[in-house]
Design a protein around this motif. Structure first.
Motif, PDB file in Angstrom:
ATOM      1  N   ASN A 101       0.832  -1.202   0.000  1.00 22.49           N
ATOM      2  CA  ASN A 101       0.000   0.000   0.000  1.00 22.49           C
ATOM      3  C   ASN A 101       0.864   1.248   0.000  1.00 22.49           C
ATOM      4  OD1 ASN A 101      -2.477  -1.373   0.049  1.00 22.49           O
ATOM      5  ND2 ASN A 101      -2.410  -1.579   2.277  1.00 22.49           N
ATOM      6  N   ALA A 102       0.482   2.205  -0.823  1.00 20.82           N
ATOM      7  CA  ALA A 102       1.153   3.508  -0.888  1.00 20.82           C
ATOM      8  C   ALA A 102       0.085   4.581  -1.095  1.00 20.82           C
ATOM      9  CB  ALA A 102       2.185   3.529  -2.019  1.00 20.82           C
ATOM     10  N   PHE A 103       0.233   5.698  -0.369  1.00 27.87           N
ATOM     11  CA  PHE A 103      -0.757   6.777  -0.421  1.00 27.87           C
ATOM     12  C   PHE A 103      -0.132   8.033  -1.001  1.00 27.87           C
ATOM     13  CE2 PHE A 103      -2.107   3.925   2.935  1.00 27.87           C
ATOM     14  CZ  PHE A 103      -3.467   3.809   2.722  1.00 27.87           C
ATOM     15  N   VAL A 104      -0.895   8.688  -1.874  1.00 25.63           N
ATOM     16  CA  VAL A 104      -0.490   9.971  -2.443  1.00 25.63           C
ATOM     17  C   VAL A 104      -1.683  10.920  -2.331  1.00 25.63           C
ATOM     18  CG1 VAL A 104       0.286  11.210  -4.496  1.00 25.63           C
ATOM     19  CG2 VAL A 104       1.138   8.897  -4.038  1.00 25.63           C
ATOM     20  N   ASN A 105      -1.450  12.128  -1.839  1.00 33.25           N
ATOM     21  CA  ASN A 105      -2.503  13.135  -1.681  1.00 33.25           C
ATOM     22  C   ASN A 105      -2.238  14.303  -2.617  1.00 33.25           C
ATOM     23  OD1 ASN A 105      -4.123  12.299   0.952  1.00 33.25           O
ATOM     24  ND2 ASN A 105      -1.954  11.911   1.346  1.00 33.25           N
ATOM     25  N   LEU A 106      -3.272  14.707  -3.351  1.00 35.18           N
ATOM     26  CA  LEU A 106      -3.185  15.841  -4.272  1.00 35.18           C
ATOM     27  C   LEU A 106      -4.245  16.872  -3.894  1.00 35.18           C
ATOM     28  CD1 LEU A 106      -2.593  13.072  -6.125  1.00 35.18           C
ATOM     29  CD2 LEU A 106      -2.248  14.809  -7.882  1.00 35.18           C
ATOM     30  N   VAL A 107      -3.835  18.124  -3.825  1.00 31.78           N
ATOM     31  CA  VAL A 107      -4.752  19.239  -3.578  1.00 31.78           C
ATOM     32  C   VAL A 107      -4.770  20.089  -4.841  1.00 31.78           C
ATOM     33  CG1 VAL A 107      -5.310  21.217  -2.115  1.00 31.78           C
ATOM     34  CG2 VAL A 107      -4.192  19.202  -1.123  1.00 31.78           C
ATOM     35  N   THR A 108      -5.942  20.191  -5.469  1.00 31.63           N
ATOM     36  CA  THR A 108      -6.074  20.924  -6.732  1.00 31.63           C
ATOM     37  C   THR A 108      -7.282  21.849  -6.657  1.00 31.63           C
ATOM     38  OG1 THR A 108      -7.441  19.178  -7.708  1.00 31.63           O
ATOM     39  CG2 THR A 108      -5.048  19.018  -8.029  1.00 31.63           C
ATOM     40  N   GLU A 109      -7.386  22.730  -7.660  1.00 29.18           N
ATOM     41  CA  GLU A 109      -8.567  23.582  -7.762  1.00 29.18           C
ATOM     42  C   GLU A 109      -8.886  23.851  -9.219  1.00 29.18           C
ATOM     43  OE1 GLU A 109      -7.918  27.313  -5.814  1.00 29.18           O
ATOM     44  OE2 GLU A 109      -6.756  28.139  -7.484  1.00 29.18           O
ATOM     45  N   VAL A 110     -10.174  24.048  -9.473  1.00 37.42           N
ATOM     46  CA  VAL A 110     -10.668  24.386 -10.808  1.00 37.42           C
ATOM     47  C   VAL A 110     -11.424  25.708 -10.698  1.00 37.42           C
ATOM     48  CG1 VAL A 110     -12.145  23.684 -12.717  1.00 37.42           C
ATOM     49  CG2 VAL A 110     -10.841  21.956 -11.452  1.00 37.42           C
ATOM     50  N   PRO A 111     -11.050  26.750 -11.444  1.00 36.05           N
ATOM     51  CA  PRO A 111     -11.785  28.021 -11.361  1.00 36.05           C
ATOM     52  C   PRO A 111     -13.239  27.837 -11.790  1.00 36.05           C
ATOM     53  CG  PRO A 111      -9.669  28.307 -12.469  1.00 36.05           C
ATOM     54  CD  PRO A 111      -9.877  26.835 -12.339  1.00 36.05           C
ATOM     55  N   LEU A 112     -14.150  28.556 -11.135  1.00 33.91           N
ATOM     56  CA  LEU A 112     -15.558  28.495 -11.489  1.00 33.91           C
ATOM     57  C   LEU A 112     -15.787  29.147 -12.844  1.00 33.91           C
ATOM     58  CD1 LEU A 112     -17.358  29.348  -8.114  1.00 33.91           C
ATOM     59  CD2 LEU A 112     -16.856  27.105  -9.093  1.00 33.91           C
ATOM     60  N   SER A 113     -16.721  28.584 -13.595  1.00 27.07           N
ATOM     61  CA  SER A 113     -17.055  29.148 -14.900  1.00 27.07           C
ATOM     62  C   SER A 113     -17.781  30.476 -14.718  1.00 27.07           C
ATOM     63  CB  SER A 113     -17.937  28.173 -15.685  1.00 27.07           C
ATOM     64  OG  SER A 113     -17.290  26.939 -15.864  1.00 27.07           O
ATOM     65  N   THR A 114     -17.865  31.223 -15.821  1.00 26.55           N
ATOM     66  CA  THR A 114     -18.566  32.508 -15.782  1.00 26.55           C
ATOM     67  C   THR A 114     -20.042  32.289 -15.518  1.00 26.55           C
ATOM     68  OG1 THR A 114     -18.840  32.446 -18.179  1.00 26.55           O
ATOM     69  CG2 THR A 114     -16.899  33.593 -17.318  1.00 26.55           C
ATOM     70  N   GLU A 115     -20.724  33.367 -15.161  1.00 27.46           N
ATOM     71  CA  GLU A 115     -22.132  33.280 -14.793  1.00 27.46           C
ATOM     72  C   GLU A 115     -22.967  32.657 -15.911  1.00 27.46           C
ATOM     73  OE1 GLU A 115     -24.741  33.620 -11.714  1.00 27.46           O
ATOM     74  OE2 GLU A 115     -22.662  34.310 -11.704  1.00 27.46           O
ATOM     75  N   GLY A 116     -23.782  31.688 -15.568  1.00 29.52           N
ATOM     76  CA  GLY A 116     -24.672  31.056 -16.528  1.00 29.52           C
ATOM     77  C   GLY A 116     -24.118  29.797 -17.150  1.00 29.52           C
ATOM     78  N   LEU A 117     -22.850  29.432 -16.848  1.00 30.18           N
ATOM     79  CA  LEU A 117     -22.245  28.226 -17.422  1.00 30.18           C
ATOM     80  C   LEU A 117     -21.921  27.242 -16.302  1.00 30.18           C
ATOM     81  CD1 LEU A 117     -19.758  29.788 -20.020  1.00 30.18           C
ATOM     82  CD2 LEU A 117     -22.056  28.863 -20.445  1.00 30.18           C
ATOM     83  N   GLU A 118     -22.060  25.940 -16.646  1.00 30.48           N
ATOM     84  CA  GLU A 118     -21.736  24.917 -15.666  1.00 30.48           C
ATOM     85  C   GLU A 118     -20.223  24.751 -15.539  1.00 30.48           C
ATOM     86  OE1 GLU A 118     -23.777  24.391 -18.171  1.00 30.48           O
ATOM     87  OE2 GLU A 118     -25.751  23.782 -17.408  1.00 30.48           O
ATOM     88  N   THR A 119     -19.789  24.291 -14.378  1.00 24.52           N
ATOM     89  CA  THR A 119     -18.372  24.018 -14.130  1.00 24.52           C
ATOM     90  C   THR A 119     -18.163  22.515 -14.222  1.00 24.52           C
ATOM     91  OG1 THR A 119     -18.177  25.953 -12.696  1.00 24.52           O
ATOM     92  CG2 THR A 119     -16.486  24.257 -12.487  1.00 24.52           C
TER      93      THR A 119
END
Length: 777
Positions: A343-361
């Motif tokens: 067993n081996a563990f890897v942790n990733l912290v990421t982010e995705v910018p929110l889309s402009t108003e009226g569009l899905e992310t």
């Protein structure tokens, strides 16, 4: 004379000898050098004279009692230098003078040698035991009683043993080093597994272990060993090990097998994604659990979309990651600092910018490369006031949030609002995030406000306001003072501070941050003292006051108003709740008179009586629930108001106290007596006005009216006394007659009653039934 001095010195020596005689003794030398002792006793002369009884006691310290061989004359013993030195050399030190040993015994070393047979293993254990007590029997535990002993010897001789406290104990006497040899047997098996042997031992600083196993080509494991050496000869494996301090050995062995070919590694991945919806991004905390089979790997690789920003990659044994582009795919290479398997563990912290108003992310996750299979879970939490709607999900299965893995649930700060799972890539999650306008929450609030207002007869009004504030980040408290108000002093947390005025004319008081305790904020006091000038009290009229407005919500306000004596206060009006005693007209009602000198005397000398009096002075509020403890705090501030003014007048200037500019508090003479009335209100908004108004008249006017009414009543009674007397007499007679009528008993039968009821009486009969006295009347 010299003989007398020598005798005295020898007497001191004797006292020392008697002291050491109380201890067990052994042969030793006196620690005092002969030259020093000779100089001390001044025995350069040839002969020394000692009283006989003293000499006997001194001789006992040498272990002898025969003194007849010495020269005795006139009850004294006469010695030469040689004889006296011989006696001193023969004296012994008290036993134990070298110090009591810290332990009664020590087992410093143990060596275990074993030879395995088909059904058991024979062991010989050798212990090195040091007994530190010389004249006592000592029990020394060597092996647990569960050990099957066949023989035990001490220095080659049969030993005395006893079972006690779960151990086999040797019985030894005499100080010294002992060699203990013990023979015992432990069950084991060479024909069937599991191939293991457990041995209970005594914990010793040095432990050596040797074992012969009649099997070739085996691998041996001893977890308690810091070093293991194995050799093989004549189809027998010889094991030697150095054991760490322990109470048990676990020996396991198995056949060696030769790896014909090194198999390639197989890697499986299980992911847990925690999606946190923030104000401007989707923040994802991903844990990848790798299961690595067959051979070790030196690192892993994952693929990400171009719109994903990496914030952090960490884990046990995770090195510095690199980003590469290969075959138009964005890859993240994550090396390990050492080869990993299992067993081996890897942790990733990421982010995705929110889309402009009226569009899905969109969220497409993280894809592992070079893995046999990948599966995972997704949990969504909301860390903002936005509204989230899952408009589309492909390749995902919606599940209840409570069925998600415990690790994913525990990592979330807020309750999870959605849960999904997937078994392979690719998948797609579309989130429609609608932002709403945020409502600011107060960063500070006034927990309570205790206000004391003093009206003087010459028109001065002095306000002492104490706000108890909870503050997390507010910089200033804004107070809108009445027009022409004069600020005398400002204190924050009982320290003088420098205040200022803004462009709107509001007083700005710098605030401190409340201390945080158990996720709650403590209160601190902010005190303001200011004064106003109004018209003097006249024969009659009104007085009013307006409290300053603050820019914070106030939970509770308690307002005490001091009014001068010699006036009658007819009616109070206020935007606050009035106490019960002044709710209506108060022309001839009660007054609450306060005398500070008497209150101080009671408070100092008769505390219990003072507490009873204070409780009797509590106010009753019909609609504003005020706790008794809050009222007691307010009353203590009322009683200390005058003293506080005097202390402020005598205190140093603000510039001396805090290093900032300021003026000395102005000295005023607070009246020691007066009338005091209270007002209260809960939940006060900054826009709520806090006003007070009273109608007053000088006290002699109501008193005059009261006496005038009494005099008029007396005059009316005197003038109309005859008519009043006749009226009272008639009233008394009528009352007496009605009382006699109710006591009279009437008997009748039912038939007569019905007959009379059927034929009513004529008017003449009714007149005949009337008594003569009533006719006359």
């Amino acid at each position: 004379m010299k003989n007398s001095i020598i005798a005295k010195i020898l007497f001191l020596v004797l006292i020392f000898a008697l002291f050491i005689n109380a201890f067990p003794q052994e042969k030793s030398e006196v620690s005092l050098p002969w030259i020093e002792f000779k100089n001390l006793t001044n025995i350069d002369k040839n002969m020394i004279i000692i009283p006989l009884d003293t000499f006997e006691k001194l001789l006992i310290q040498t272990g002898k009692q025969d003194y007849k061989s010495y020269n005795i004359a006139n009850g004294n013993v006469i010695l030469n230098q040689a004889d006296f030195k011989k006696i001193v050399d023969s004296m012994v030190n008290p036993a134990g003078s070298a110090g009591t040993p810290p332990y009664s015994y020590l087992i410093t070393k143990a060596v275990y040698k074993g030879k395995m047979k088909s059904e058991n293993t024979d062991f010989t254990a050798t212990f090195l035991v040091h007994v530190l007590n010389s004249d006592q029997y000592q029990k020394v535990p060597v092996l647990p009683v569960s050990t099957a002993l066949s023989d035990i010897k001490v220095n080659g001789q049969p030993a005395l043993v006893v079972s006690e406290n779960g151990y086999t104990n040797l019985v030894l006497k005499g100080k010294g080093e002992y060699r203990v040899d013990a023979s015992f047997s432990v069950k084991s098996s060479l024909s069937k597994g599991p191939y293991q042997l457990y041995l209970y031992i005594n914990q010793t600083p040095i432990t050596l272990f040797e074992l012969e196993i009649p099997q070739p080509q085996i691998e041996v494991e001893i977890p308690q060993a810091s070093q293991i050496n194995t050799t093989e000869s004549n189809k027998t494996t010889y094991i030697s090990a150095v054991i760490m301090p322990t109470t048990g050995l676990n020996i396991t062995w198995r056949k060696k097998f030769e790896v014909i070919e090194k198999l390639p590694s197989k890697v499986y991945a299980d992911m847990n994604h925690l999606i946190s919806i923030e104000d401007n991004a989707l923040k994802t905390n991903t844990t990848i659990n790798y299961n690595i089979l067959h051979t070790e790997i030196e690192g892993v690789t994952v693929a990400l979309d171009d719109n994903v920003n990496i914030l952090n990659i960490y884990g046990d044994g995770v090195g510095e990651w690199q980003e590469i582009i290969k075959d138009k795919t964005r890859m993240i290479v994550i090396p390990f600092t050492y080869g990993k398997k299992g067993n081996a563990f890897v942790n990733l912290v990421t982010e995705v910018p929110l889309s402009t108003e009226g569009l899905e992310t969109p969220f497409t996750g993280i894809r592992t490369l070079n893995t046999i299979r990948e599966s995972g879970n997704i949990g969504i939490e909301l860390n903002t006031s936005a509204e989230v709607l899952v408009t589309e999900n492909r390749g995902l299965e919606r599940i209840a949030t409570q069925t998600l893995p415990a690790d994913l649930i525990n990592r979330s700060v807020k309750p999870l609002i959605e849960g999904f799972k997937y078994s392979k890539h690719p998948y797609l999650l579309l989130l429609d995030i609608t932002k709403h306008k945020k409502i600011g929450v107060p960063t500070a609030a006034i927990y309570s406000a205790n206000i004391i207002t003093l009206f003087t007869e010459d028109g001065k009004i002095v306000h002492n306001i104490e706000y108890n504030i909870k503050n997390s980040s507010k910089q200033f408290l804004e107070i809108k003072l009445p027009k022409n108000a004069e600020v005398w002093s400002v204190f924050v947390n009982n320290e003088p501070v420098e205040s200022s005025l803004n462009d709107d004319g509001k007083l700005l008081i710098p605030l401190i941050r409340s201390n945080s305790l158990n996720s709650t904020f403590d209160t601190f006091p902010v005190e303001v003292i200011f004064a106003e000038s109004k018209e003097n009290f006249g024969l009659f009229g009104t007085k009013e006051s307006l409290l300053p407005a603050v820019d914070l919500l106030t939970s509770q306000v308690l307002w005490s108003v001091y009014l001068p004596n010699d006036y009658k206060y007819l009616y109070f009006s206020s935007t606050l709740e009035k106490e019960e005693m002044i709710r209506g007209l108060n022309i001839f009602g009660d007054e609450r008179v306060y005398d500070e000198s008497e209150a101080n005397e009671v408070g100092m000398d008769k505390k219990d009586a003072g507490d009873m009096e204070a409780k009797a002075q509590l106010s009753e509020f019909r609609n504003a629930p005020v706790a008794e403890s809050d009222q007691m705090v307010q009353m203590s501030k009322e009683k200390s108001f005058g003293r506080k003014m005097e202390q402020l007048a005598a205190s140093p200037s603000i510039s001396q106290a805090s290093g900032s500019t300021g003026l000395l508090p102005i000295r005023i003479n607070v009246p020691m007596t007066g009338q005091i009335y209270r007002f209260a209100k809960t939940i006060v908004n900054p826009a709520d006005p806090l006003t007070f108004k009273v109608y007053f008249i000088q006290s002699w006017v109501p008193a005059f009216i009261k006496w005038l009414i009494i005099i008029v009543l007396i005059a009316v009674i005197v003038i109309f006394r005859k008519k009043i007397k006749e009226f009272i007499f008639k009233l008394s007679a009528k009352s007496h007659k009605e009382h006699e009528t109710t006591e009279k008993t009437v008997y009748f039968n039912e038939s007569d009653f019905k007959k009379d009821e059927a034929a009513p009486e004529s008017p003449d009969e009714k007149n005949e039934a009337v008594p003569e006295e009533e006719k006359k009347e």
